[in-house]
Design an enzyme around this catalytic site. Structure first.
Site: not given
Ligand SMILES: NC(=O)c1ccc[n+]([C@@H]2O[C@H](COP(=O)([O-])OP(=O)(O)OC[C@H]3O[C@@H](n4cnc5c(N)ncnc54)[C@H](O)[C@@H]3O)[C@@H](O)[C@H]2O)c1
Length: 253
Positions: A14, A19, A68, A94, A146, A159, A163
């Protein structure tokens, strides 16, 4: 004294967005001499990212396109790492995605998409890398989890679950790889200023900032510094744990 990571080789996923967190991690360790295999979905973007890192830091870097969620893609990354460097010291998982919506509206596809990239992707890349990594004299894996995986966030059933799963997987790998001296840890960022969070509605971004005791989002470099720590000799007695890097957002979790 030489640079801390001179002679080391890292695979990081990733890493294409200039940015994003992945790029900041690559920059941070390339600064200290680490050679890199930079992974993302698109080959041209990977090549460009690798070129920029080579030019900025004078390390060796290659870009390898990989989804991935596909084992064969992950195996190809490790084959390329072996062909170019004949070793692997660090793996940084990542790559990650968001698909936020309230559970009642969340589709099975929303769930599968996020779990596939964020959790299965970490499993597959770790599996592919493990043989080469276990040969390293002091191998390291850092997984990007996270605070959402610690606290559970509304609209993030997929999500947060992915995580939290990454933290469990980190602990399993830490135990399984400990005999070979490979240390495995996770970093839990809070709110980081990247494209991922830049795409959230403005009022959500404001609310997130308010929830942070330090009253600002993390810069990608704030997070990269903690990854650098886990990869360094300073962390040589730390495995199977996570570090919150969240400006205090999840104090007490
Ligand atoms: N930005 C935040 O506030 C924040 C907070 C906590 C955790 N994180 C985590 O940090 C990591 C990086 O996030 P970011 O903010 O830099 O996001 P980003 O969207 O800027 O970058 C993620 C990168 O992953 C790549 N990617 C997506 N799916 C992939 C796949 N299947 N295979 C390979 N690459 C894939 C994307 O192309 C992208 O370049 C993610 O795991 C994210 O969940 C971010």
């Amino acid at each position: 004294m030489g640079k801390h990571f001179e002679g080391k080789v890292a695979v990081a996923t990733g890493t294409a967005s200039p940015r994003g967190l992945g790029r900041a991690i690559c920059n941070r360790i390339a600064e200290e001499g680490c050679d890199l295999v930079m992974v993302d979905l698109n080959q041209e973007a990977c090549d460009q990212a690798a070129k920029e890192v080579v030019e900025a830091y004078g390390v060796k870097a290659i870009g390898v396109a990989c989804n991935v969620t596909k084992l064969s893609d992950c195996e190809n990354v490790i084959a390329k790492a072996k062909a170019s460097f004949n070793k692997l010291d660090f793996l940084i998982n990542n790559a990650g995605v968001l698909k936020d919506t309230l559970l009642l509206r969340m589709t099975e596809e929303d769930w599968d998409f996020v779990l596939d990239v964020n959790l299965k992707g970490v499993f597959l890349m770790t599996k592919a890398a493990s043989k080469l990594l276990l040969k390293a004299p002091s191998g390291r894996i850092v997984n990007i989890s996270s605070v959402s995986g610690l606290t559970g966030q509304p609209a993030q059933a997929n999500y947060s679950s992915s995580k939290a799963g990454v933290i469990a997987l980190t602990k399993v790998c830490a135990r399984e790889f400990s005999g070979r001296g490979v240390l495995v840890n996770a970093v839990c960022p809070g709110y980081v200023q990247t494209d991922m969070t830049g795409s959230l509605p403005n009022d959500v971004q404001e609310k997130l900032k308010e929830m942070v005791p330090l009253k600002r989002p993390a810069t990608p470099r704030d997070i990269a510094n903690s990854v650098r720590f886990f990869l360094s000799d300073d962390a040589s007695y730390i495995t199977g744990t996570y570090l919150r890097v969240d400006g205090g957002a999840a104090i007490g979790m």
